[in-house]
Design a protein around this motif. Structure first.
Motif, PDB file in Angstrom:
ATOM      1  N   PHE A  33       0.839  -1.211   0.000  1.00 67.90           N
ATOM      2  CA  PHE A  33       0.000   0.000   0.000  1.00 67.90           C
ATOM      3  C   PHE A  33       0.873   1.260   0.000  1.00 67.90           C
ATOM      4  N   PRO A  34       0.296   2.384  -0.480  1.00 71.26           N
ATOM      5  CA  PRO A  34       1.081   3.617  -0.515  1.00 71.26           C
ATOM      6  C   PRO A  34       1.162   4.263   0.867  1.00 71.26           C
ATOM      7  N   THR A  35       2.293   4.888   1.171  1.00 69.52           N
ATOM      8  CA  THR A  35       2.371   5.815   2.304  1.00 69.52           C
ATOM      9  C   THR A  35       2.983   7.090   1.727  1.00 69.52           C
ATOM     10  N   GLU A  36       3.115   8.119   2.534  1.00 68.33           N
ATOM     11  CA  GLU A  36       3.688   9.367   2.030  1.00 68.33           C
ATOM     12  C   GLU A  36       5.199   9.263   1.796  1.00 68.33           C
ATOM     13  N   THR A  37       5.848   8.266   2.401  1.00 68.42           N
ATOM     14  CA  THR A  37       7.307   8.133   2.246  1.00 68.42           C
ATOM     15  C   THR A  37       7.653   7.234   1.072  1.00 68.42           C
ATOM     16  N   VAL A  38       7.339   5.950   1.207  1.00 61.76           N
ATOM     17  CA  VAL A  38       7.543   4.959   0.147  1.00 61.76           C
ATOM     18  C   VAL A  38       6.385   3.963   0.268  1.00 61.76           C
ATOM     19  N   TYR A  39       6.226   3.075  -0.708  1.00 60.44           N
ATOM     20  CA  TYR A  39       5.200   2.020  -0.588  1.00 60.44           C
ATOM     21  C   TYR A  39       5.631   1.016   0.487  1.00 60.44           C
TER      22      TYR A  39
END
Ligand code: TXA
Ligand code: MG
Length: 353
Positions: A33-39
């Motif tokens: 899943f996506p996060t604001e830093t990296v997947y």
């Protein structure tokens, strides 16, 4: 091999799409899943069998602990045995966001998740898809970066697919990430908070909130790695592109001159060359079919450089370049995080001019 389902999210109506992914997590499966830093590559953090699957899918050494992702601050106290005052202050200031706090863990966090340690790294991501998924799964989610161990961290869903297709149940595609480098890791088990991995939350920002901050000594300078870094993952070779990468450092004029000389030398050996440069210097390198010159960003904007770094390293693999030269990006703010990842990718190889 399993069938990997791609779940594409491009607008705000995604709750129903996440249901299926949450069900997979609740039944012990793997969802990137996506996060604001990296997947991230997610599994139920409280289920030891699920956590083990993460290590297998990534080819990750089992002594390298996973970061546990939460959606609400109350969850922190359920996972951590002690929540020191400075942890509360840092959480107040930077959560949700790109910061991981290392604290003494409770029994409920299995050793499979904590890599055998008695501490746990906890992070509340700001990405809305990530937090909705965690809430729907009704459990904290263990998630390392969703790459094969050793490769650059994924900043878009295609990178995850490249590494993990057939090895995970689903990949949620939420588009490219905003930051592009992994979270700042801060150990708050001692009397002074210690940064174990630099990221978008900088030393200055931490200091502002808690007054004092230390750096894991293994992050300083170019000393030989005689000490073990406190974040186990920091000791492994990382982000490595297939071609050898050298970072050229010194006064800007000298750097440009040196890289031009290195280009000539490589061309004489019929090599394909990858360059990672600043926008300000772009026009000072030749245009030639043997050169794949990528502008990482402006020298004045470390965040832009950070956002493009990992994707560029992957791109050079696709372009099959033989050798890579990068300008060095020193400066304020995220520069420390950028240089930490760049030097790791280079296997610490630096040319000083
Ligand atoms: O931004 C991020 O942190 C991303 C996204 C997905 O949240 N995750 C991430 O996870 O970068 P990973 O596994 O690639 O890196 C985790 C790092 C490793 O270096 C690991 O050793 C360290 O965090 N770590 C995790 N728990 C720790 C603990 N209890 N003590 C010390 N280091 C820890
Ligand atoms: Mg990683």
């Amino acid at each position: 091999m399993m069938q990997t389902k791609m779940i594409v999210i491009r607008d705000k109506q995604y709750r129903d799409l996440l249901r299926e992914a949450a069900d997979i997590l609740m039944s012990g499966g793997l969802v990137a899943f996506p996060t604001e830093t990296v997947y991230g590559l997610g599994a139920d953090a409280l289920n030891p069998q699920a956590a083990k699957k993460i290590y297998a899918a990534k080819g990750r050494p089992s002594d390298n602990p996973l970061i546990v992702h939460i959606a609400d601050e109350e969850e922190m106290g359920k996972l951590a045995r002690e929540v020191p005052e400075m942890a509360k202050k840092l959480a107040q200031a930077f959560w949700p966001g790109p910061m991981t706090l290392v604290m003494k863990k409770r029994e409920i966090v299995p050793l499979e998740t904590s890599g055998g340690l008695d501490t746990v790294g906890i992070r509340m991501p700001s990405n809305e898809i990530a937090r909705s998924l965690i809430r729907l799964a009704k459990t904290p989610i263990a998630a390392p970066s969703a790459n094969t161990s050793g490769r650059p961290s994924p900043t878009q869903a295609e990178h995850v697919w490249e590494d993990l297709n057939g090895k995970v149940n689903a990949i949620i595609d939420g588009g490219p990430v905003g930051i592009g480098l992994e979270s700042t890791i801060i150990d708050v088990t001692g009397s002074v908070p210690m940064i174990l991995r630099p990221g978008a939350i900088t030393m200055e920002m931490v200091k502002e909130v808690v007054g004092k901050v230390e750096l894991d000594p293994t992050l300083l300078g170019n000393q030989e790695m005689t000490q073990r870094p406190k974040a186990p993952g920091m000791k492994y070779r990382h982000y490595a592109p297939k071609a050898e990468l050298f970072v050229v450092e010194g006064k800007n004029e000298k750097v440009v001159e040196k890289i031009n000389a290195l280009i000539k030398e490589a061309q004489s050996k019929k090599m394909r060359i990858g360059l990672m440069v600043s926008r300000e210097n772009r026009d000072r390198y030749p245009n030639h079919k043997s050169i794949d010159c990528v502008v990482l960003g402006s020298r004045e904007d470390e965040a832009e450089v950070a956002r493009h770094l990992f994707a560029t390293l992957r791109e050079f693999d696709h372009q099959k370049v033989d050798i890579i030269y990068a300008e060095s990006f020193s400066g304020e703010g995220m520069a420390m995080a950028v240089m930490n990842r760049l030097m790791k990718a280079a296997g610490q190889k630096k040319i000083l001019v």
